[in-house]
Write an enzyme that holds these catalytic residues in place. Structure first.
Site, PDB file in Angstrom:
ATOM      1  N   LYS A  65       0.801  -1.228   0.000  1.00  0.00           N
ATOM      2  CA  LYS A  65       0.000   0.000   0.000  1.00  0.00           C
ATOM      3  C   LYS A  65       0.839   1.286   0.000  1.00  0.00           C
ATOM      4  CE  LYS A  65      -4.262  -1.974   1.753  1.00  0.00           C
ATOM      5  NZ  LYS A  65      -5.330  -1.968   2.749  1.00  0.00           N
ATOM      6  N   ASN A  86      -5.378   2.071  -1.736  1.00  0.00           N
ATOM      7  CA  ASN A  86      -5.721   0.649  -1.824  1.00  0.00           C
ATOM      8  C   ASN A  86      -6.302   0.264  -3.185  1.00  0.00           C
ATOM      9  OD1 ASN A  86      -8.253   1.868  -1.311  1.00  0.00           O
ATOM     10  ND2 ASN A  86      -9.052  -0.060  -0.521  1.00  0.00           N
ATOM     11  N   ASP A 102     -10.958   2.375   1.297  1.00  0.00           N
ATOM     12  CA  ASP A 102     -11.161   1.837   2.657  1.00  0.00           C
ATOM     13  C   ASP A 102     -11.963   2.821   3.507  1.00  0.00           C
ATOM     14  OD1 ASP A 102      -9.838  -0.582   2.369  1.00  0.00           O
ATOM     15  OD2 ASP A 102      -7.904   0.214   3.005  1.00  0.00           O
ATOM     16  N   GLY A 126      -4.309   0.915  16.296  1.00  0.00           N
ATOM     17  CA  GLY A 126      -3.438   0.733  15.148  1.00  0.00           C
ATOM     18  C   GLY A 126      -2.901   2.048  14.630  1.00  0.00           C
ATOM     19  N   ALA A 127      -1.857   1.959  13.793  1.00  0.00           N
ATOM     20  CA  ALA A 127      -1.235   3.175  13.268  1.00  0.00           C
ATOM     21  C   ALA A 127      -0.686   2.977  11.852  1.00  0.00           C
ATOM     22  CB  ALA A 127      -0.115   3.631  14.198  1.00  0.00           C
ATOM     23  N   GLY A 129      -1.425   1.856   7.597  1.00  0.00           N
ATOM     24  CA  GLY A 129      -2.260   2.447   6.551  1.00  0.00           C
ATOM     25  C   GLY A 129      -3.749   2.237   6.806  1.00  0.00           C
ATOM     26  N   ALA A 130      -4.100   1.051   7.289  1.00  0.00           N
ATOM     27  CA  ALA A 130      -5.516   0.753   7.553  1.00  0.00           C
ATOM     28  C   ALA A 130      -6.056   1.663   8.659  1.00  0.00           C
ATOM     29  CB  ALA A 130      -5.668  -0.711   7.951  1.00  0.00           C
ATOM     30  N   ILE A 204     -11.674  -4.673  11.737  1.00  0.00           N
ATOM     31  CA  ILE A 204     -11.526  -4.690  10.273  1.00  0.00           C
ATOM     32  C   ILE A 204     -10.927  -6.016   9.796  1.00  0.00           C
ATOM     33  CG2 ILE A 204     -11.319  -2.168  10.198  1.00  0.00           C
ATOM     34  CD1 ILE A 204      -8.407  -2.677   9.210  1.00  0.00           C
TER      35      ILE A 204
HETATM   36  P1  ATR Z   1      -1.652  -1.846   7.350  1.00  0.00           P
HETATM   37  O1  ATR Z   1      -1.124  -0.948   6.282  1.00  0.00           O
HETATM   38  O2  ATR Z   1      -2.472  -2.983   6.817  1.00  0.00           O
HETATM   39  O3  ATR Z   1      -2.341  -1.096   8.445  1.00  0.00           O
HETATM   40  P2  ATR Z   1       0.834  -2.068   8.837  1.00  0.00           P
HETATM   41  O4  ATR Z   1       1.307  -0.737   8.379  1.00  0.00           O
HETATM   42  O5  ATR Z   1       1.795  -3.227   8.868  1.00  0.00           O
HETATM   43  O6  ATR Z   1      -0.373  -2.616   7.969  1.00  0.00           O
HETATM   44  O7  ATR Z   1       0.184  -1.878  10.300  1.00  0.00           O
HETATM   45  C1  ATR Z   1      -0.177  -2.960  11.095  1.00  0.00           C
HETATM   46  C2  ATR Z   1      -0.753  -2.453  12.420  1.00  0.00           C
HETATM   47  O8  ATR Z   1      -1.094  -3.568  13.243  1.00  0.00           O
HETATM   48  C3  ATR Z   1       0.243  -1.621  13.231  1.00  0.00           C
HETATM   49  O9  ATR Z   1      -0.491  -0.674  13.978  1.00  0.00           O
HETATM   50  C4  ATR Z   1       0.865  -2.698  14.131  1.00  0.00           C
HETATM   51  O10 ATR Z   1       1.445  -2.176  15.311  1.00  0.00           O
HETATM   52  P3  ATR Z   1       2.971  -1.579  15.271  1.00  0.00           P
HETATM   53  O11 ATR Z   1       2.868  -0.197  14.691  1.00  0.00           O
HETATM   54  O12 ATR Z   1       3.378  -1.606  16.671  1.00  0.00           O
HETATM   55  O13 ATR Z   1       3.744  -2.539  14.396  1.00  0.00           O
HETATM   56  C5  ATR Z   1      -0.362  -3.502  14.456  1.00  0.00           C
HETATM   57  N1  ATR Z   1      -0.097  -4.866  14.906  1.00  0.00           N
HETATM   58  C6  ATR Z   1       0.296  -5.920  14.161  1.00  0.00           C
HETATM   59  N2  ATR Z   1       0.399  -7.038  14.921  1.00  0.00           N
HETATM   60  C7  ATR Z   1       0.061  -6.671  16.184  1.00  0.00           C
HETATM   61  C8  ATR Z   1      -0.049  -7.375  17.429  1.00  0.00           C
HETATM   62  N3  ATR Z   1       0.226  -8.682  17.530  1.00  0.00           N
HETATM   63  N4  ATR Z   1      -0.431  -6.680  18.520  1.00  0.00           N
HETATM   64  C9  ATR Z   1      -0.711  -5.372  18.443  1.00  0.00           C
HETATM   65  N5  ATR Z   1      -0.640  -4.648  17.293  1.00  0.00           N
HETATM   66  C10 ATR Z   1      -0.263  -5.293  16.182  1.00  0.00           C
END
Ligand code: ATR
Length: 264
Positions: A65, A86, A102, A126-127, A129-130, A204
């Site tokens: 993404k 996306n 999205d 979360g932080a 792209g989603a 999601i």
């Molecule tokens: P996307 O673009 O699909 O959002 P991404 O940029 O890889 O994918 O973001 C994944 C999100 O899931 C992040 O907020 C990640 O937390 P970190 O910023 O600390 O990496 C979170 N995430 C993934 N696995 C996790 C877990 N087991 N527990 C908590 N947060 C998780």
């Protein structure tokens, strides 16, 4: 034949071929929606090649993404605001436009479930792209204060997940926009009992359909919204851009996707 597809690595788990395939059949369109497994290092040149081969567009999934965002000549307003793309649409002049569907997907899914967060506090988990797209969706719905929490503090301005109990106390809505809880991944260990009884919990993640987070919410009697609604609704503007017809999200479509999940 009209060609489009989903590009990811891996991509075998994607429901997009079933989803678009259902609509192609429903509308009698001579088209194909393919699953394209493409390594990150091959992403940009593959996209260029597919454009040359006559593809109309691509849905973009992990981990592409950000690369998709970077290669677009133009982006829609939601993509700019979310900093994530996306969908890629190949225009007739050879340019590539990036969309973020999205945002409208999540708004439509929450509205369909009767969720109204106007002026009310929400917690966003979360932080990536989603999560950034989910944040724009909450803004679009007129949510009050949005408390964004993340495993890694400081990413996209998010606070640590340790603030959960305080953030949860007044929340009308929680949106999990992390990938935690996905099949094969560990889930979040948040105590949802900290939420008020009227709170809605939305995930999601759609594989599994009932994530550990939604299971806990249901056991506590909280209303839940699963990830299939957003998945179906984000595909509506994409199908329209690729194939020229605005499709409907129906029970029959949900059934097709539930079957694909059950047998996948
Ligand atoms: P996307 O673009 O699909 O959002 P991404 O940029 O890889 O994918 O973001 C994944 C999100 O899931 C992040 O907020 C990640 O937390 P970190 O910023 O600390 O990496 C979170 N995430 C993934 N696995 C996790 C877990 N087991 N527990 C908590 N947060 C998780």
């Amino acid at each position: 034949m009209k060609l489009a597809g989903v590009i990811g690595w891996p991509v075998a788990q994607s429901l997009s071929p079933s989803l678009h395939g259902h609509w192609l059949k429903e509308h009698g369109i001579d088209g194909l929606f393919a699953a394209l497994a493409v390594r990150p290092e091959d992403f940009t040149r593959t996209v260029g090649g597919l454009g040359l081969a006559g593809f109309r567009g691509l849905s973009v999934t992990v981990p592409h993404k950000e690369a998709a965002f970077a290669l677009c000549a133009r982006r829609d307003g939601f993509a700019e605001r979310a900093g994530a793309v996306n969908q890629l649409v190949f225009r007739e002049d050879g340019s590539i436009e990036g969309l973020n569907t999205d945002v409208v997907g999540l708004v439509a899914s929450l509205r369909e479930a009767g969720v109204d967060v106007t002026g009310r506090p929400a917690v966003l988990l979360g932080a990536g792209g989603a999560a950034r797209a989910a944040r724009v969706a909450l803004e679009e719905m007129g949510a009050g204060e949005v408390c964004q929490l993340n495993r890694t503090e400081g990413r996209a301005g998010a606070q640590s997940l340790d603030y959960w109990a305080g953030a949860a106390r007044d929340a009308a809505l929680v949106v999990n926009a992390t990938s935690a809880g996905m099949k094969g991944a560990p889930s979040l260990t948040l105590d949802l009992a900290a939420l008020p009884k009227h709170a809605v919990v939305c995930d999601i993640v759609y594989n599994p359909l009932e994530t550990p987070l939604l299971k806990q919410a249901r056991a506590l009697g909280l209303a839940t919204v699963d990830g299939l609604g957003m998945l179906m609704h984000q595909a509506v503007p994409a199908f329209d851009a690729f194939f020229g017809v605005r499709p409907q999200v129906t029970r029959a479509l949900r059934h097709v996707l539930e079957e694909a999940l059950a047998h996948g």
